[in-house]
Design an enzyme around this catalytic site. Structure first.
Site, PDB file in Angstrom:
ATOM      1  N   HIS A  20       8.499  41.869  25.474  1.00 32.92           N
ATOM      2  CA  HIS A  20       9.101  40.933  26.426  1.00 32.92           C
ATOM      3  C   HIS A  20       8.625  39.500  26.176  1.00 32.92           C
ATOM      4  O   HIS A  20       8.495  38.701  27.103  1.00 32.92           O
ATOM      5  CB  HIS A  20       8.788  41.337  27.876  1.00 32.92           C
ATOM      6  CG  HIS A  20       9.280  42.702  28.234  1.00 32.92           C
ATOM      7  ND1 HIS A  20      10.541  42.944  28.722  1.00 32.92           N
ATOM      8  CD2 HIS A  20       8.672  43.914  28.141  1.00 32.92           C
ATOM      9  CE1 HIS A  20      10.695  44.247  28.942  1.00 32.92           C
ATOM     10  NE2 HIS A  20       9.571  44.853  28.592  1.00 32.92           N
ATOM     11  N   SER A  73      13.849  15.510  10.274  1.00 34.91           N
ATOM     12  CA  SER A  73      14.678  14.796  11.231  1.00 34.91           C
ATOM     13  C   SER A  73      14.894  13.371  10.745  1.00 34.91           C
ATOM     14  O   SER A  73      14.018  12.767  10.123  1.00 34.91           O
ATOM     15  CB  SER A  73      14.006  14.790  12.611  1.00 34.91           C
ATOM     16  OG  SER A  73      14.633  13.868  13.467  1.00 34.91           O
ATOM     17  N   LYS A  80       9.056  16.273  12.554  1.00 34.84           N
ATOM     18  CA  LYS A  80       9.875  17.484  12.605  1.00 34.84           C
ATOM     19  C   LYS A  80       9.897  18.209  11.255  1.00 34.84           C
ATOM     20  O   LYS A  80       9.978  17.604  10.201  1.00 34.84           O
ATOM     21  CB  LYS A  80      11.321  17.137  12.990  1.00 34.84           C
ATOM     22  CG  LYS A  80      11.511  16.710  14.425  1.00 34.84           C
ATOM     23  CD  LYS A  80      11.338  17.890  15.387  1.00 34.84           C
ATOM     24  CE  LYS A  80      12.379  18.957  15.189  1.00 34.84           C
ATOM     25  NZ  LYS A  80      13.754  18.469  15.438  1.00 34.84           N
ATOM     26  N   GLU A 129      17.799  29.317  10.360  1.00 35.71           N
ATOM     27  CA  GLU A 129      18.793  29.139  11.418  1.00 35.71           C
ATOM     28  C   GLU A 129      20.206  29.441  10.906  1.00 35.71           C
ATOM     29  O   GLU A 129      21.019  30.052  11.609  1.00 35.71           O
ATOM     30  CB  GLU A 129      18.715  27.718  11.966  1.00 35.71           C
ATOM     31  CG  GLU A 129      17.433  27.452  12.754  1.00 35.71           C
ATOM     32  CD  GLU A 129      17.258  25.988  13.112  1.00 35.71           C
ATOM     33  OE1 GLU A 129      16.518  25.716  14.068  1.00 35.71           O
ATOM     34  OE2 GLU A 129      17.868  25.128  12.436  1.00 35.71           O
TER      35      GLU A 129
END
Length: 339
Positions: free
Chosen positions: A156, A278, A284, A291
């Site tokens: 969880h 970025s 970043k 992804e």
């Protein structure tokens, strides 16, 4: 230029554009497979006495030239010819004359298309299986290397019990091994020759389906000629389902790695060369590859579902019972219809 199906009249241009779509461009990928299937068919016709041996040799020579030209110069399919089959047949007629018109004897565009797709798809499935095995071995090696590397186990999303990075990696290796078995099942169903079934009712000729199957490297024919037609899309759906299971495993692993690489987790660090940055925030480090892998999985599910939705309401064979050479109650190699 005549289409394979043309019967002496012209189809409305709007309907033609709508029905052809981009087939004339996409079919370029299938030229090699179509040529291979046609070589096998020509040899069979010659062996059964339906084609002069000289014509068969001329056809095979021309098909090899078309195949070579496809690789060296590209292969252009005119929109008006719709697909690879018509374009190849047109070239055969130009190269061999009347012999080129005989290549379609005993064959429908139905079983021609299925044969081409089976040859094309089988090659890619073999490549995917090989890549899946290599990836599984890589992950197993990583798991063994990190068998004792500690990492919190979570349920969880909450920290649950002590675990290891090796246990996490080995789980995905085993999942991929299961996915490989699903892909193997789909491959075995796909690896059967549909050639010779025509449009689902066979042909009134003494053709040799087993011979063409062996020439194309299929271990067997797909037996019942109407079952072959009913499997159109169904077997491709089975392949996509197996691939969906595999990309689901990869998608879950990608999502784990995205989370594990967050500063808040810090379990792993992704290589700089596999990330981007970025344009405005210099700190970043974006896991774009992971992804994109995660998003491509959704595309795979969509393609699989699309195939099933297209075929789910299509009727099956409704006009007779057929038997073929390798059925339990078969007689001669040509199909027979029983009332």
């Amino acid at each position: 230029m005549a289409k394979i199906w043309q019967k002496g009249y012209e189809v409305d241009k709007i309907l033609e554009e709508f029905s052809v779509g981009l087939d004339y461009m996409l079919d370029r990928e299938l030229v090699a497979a179509d040529c291979a299937g046609s070589v096998a068919h020509a040899r069979m016709l010659a062996g059964q006495g339906y084609l002069d041996s000289g014509d068969a040799r001329a056809l095979e020579k021309a098909l090899r030239e078309i195949y070579a030209g496809f690789h060296s110069e590209g292969f252009v399919i005119p929109r008006e010819l719709e697909d690879a089959h018509s374009a190849i047949e047109q070239l055969l007629i130009e190269k061999t004359g009347d012999a080129g018109k005989r290549i379609h004897l005993g064959r429908s565009r139905n079983d021609q298309v299925m044969t081409m797709l089976r040859l094309y798809g089988r090659e890619y499935l073999l490549n995917i299986r090989e890549a899946a095995l290599e990836l599984t071995e890589e992950i197993r090696g990583f798991a063994a290397e990190h068998e004792h590397t500690p990492m919190p186990g979570r349920t969880h999303m909450q920290i649950a019990m002590p675990s290891t990075l090796g246990l996490w990696a080995a789980a995905y290796a085993e999942e991929l091994a299961d996915d490989y078995e699903l892909l193997n099942t789909a491959y075995r169903l796909y690896d059967r020759s549909p050639l010779g079934t025509a449009a689902g009712y066979g042909v009134p000729l003494n053709i040799d389906r087993e011979f063409t199957a062996s020439l194309m490297g299929f271990p067997e024919v797909q037996n019942n000629i109407q079952a072959v037609q009913n499997s159109r899309g169904k077997l491709e759906g089975a392949v996509c389902d197996a691939l969906s299971a595999m990309v689901q495993t990869l998608s879950k692993a990608a999502q784990d790695l995205i989370l594990f690489s967050l500063p808040e987790f810090g379990y792993v660090s992704l290589p700089d060369e596999l990330c981007t940055g970025s344009s405005i925030m210099p700190q970043k480090k974006n896991p774009d590859g992971l992804e994109l892998l995660r998003s491509r999985a959704a595309s795979m599910y969509g393609w699989s579902n699309q195939i099933h939705q297209i075929i789910q309401s299509l009727p099956g064979a409704i006009t007779g019972i057929f038997r073929t050479a390798r059925s339990p109650f078969s007689g001669p190699s040509r199909p027979h219809c029983r009332p």
